[in-house]
Enzyme design. Sequence first.
Site, short mmCIF file in Angstrom:
data_model
loop_
_atom_site.label_atom_id
_atom_site.label_comp_id
_atom_site.label_asym_id
_atom_site.label_seq_id
_atom_site.Cartn_x
_atom_site.Cartn_y
_atom_site.Cartn_z
N SER A 75 0.80 -1.32 0.00
CA SER A 75 0.00 -0.03 0.05
C SER A 75 0.86 1.25 -0.01
O SER A 75 1.83 1.29 0.67
CB SER A 75 -0.99 0.08 1.25
OG SER A 75 -1.56 1.17 1.41
N TYR A 88 -2.03 0.63 10.16
CA TYR A 88 -1.90 -0.12 9.03
C TYR A 88 -0.58 0.17 8.02
O TYR A 88 0.35 -0.76 7.39
CB TYR A 88 -3.06 0.09 8.12
CG TYR A 88 -3.25 -0.70 6.74
CD1 TYR A 88 -3.45 -2.01 6.82
CD2 TYR A 88 -3.10 0.08 5.55
CE1 TYR A 88 -3.51 -2.73 5.46
CE2 TYR A 88 -3.24 -0.64 4.24
CZ TYR A 88 -3.25 -1.98 4.40
OH TYR A 88 -3.40 -2.60 3.24
#
Length: 235
Positions: A144, A157
């Site tokens: 990501s 995250y």
Amino acid sequence: MTKRFDGQLALVTGASRGIGAATAKALAAEGAHVILTARTAGALEQVEEAIHAAGGTATIAPLDLIETDSIARLASAVAERWGTLDILVLNAATLGSLSAVQAIDPKEFAKVMTLNVSAQQALIAAFDSALRKSARARVVGITSKVGRQPRAFWGAYGASKAAFGTLVQAYGEEVEGISNIRVALLDPGATRTAMRERAYPGEDPASVKPPEVVADKIVELVANDFPSGHVERVD
């Protein structure tokens, strides 16, 4: 008609939905026998049925990646039945809650790091031997942008994806000169998934690309040569 992955074995984590399911179907369509892993057996069976209906082959392996003993058992079963693993797609991950760093719940943070980092290391370790036996092994980790560019409220995250990226790329450097394994990171960008819906609840799902676009990119990446450490984003 010869397909690009005829005779090859692929394993896709988080294959019950979203990018994982789409990737499993796309790899199977190109001739790979795909091992589908995720926690939910029912959802995996639906993906398996779709693959079979399209003329492909697959095997489901329901398991919780947080239970690292289950990873070792799966690797042993794969080694006993097939011996070699040609394609490993590390897709499974959890978002956790989006919150300020000082408000991160320690227990949830531990769970995020366990699945997104520790379980990924366990997968690499467990399947390293089978990957080394392949004439052309490819490992693709789904990453990501927030793992490279910190964003407010995405600390948990983002930290897990930063660690995951470092782990995967380090493995790539370790094996590049002594094996046929090549390792890449793929950032899917904005994609229509359940995780995206949780992160952006007000977003129109139709405004972002479907997971099949990312799956097609993974197929193209695996089918072609790339140096270990390759990073690519799907915009």
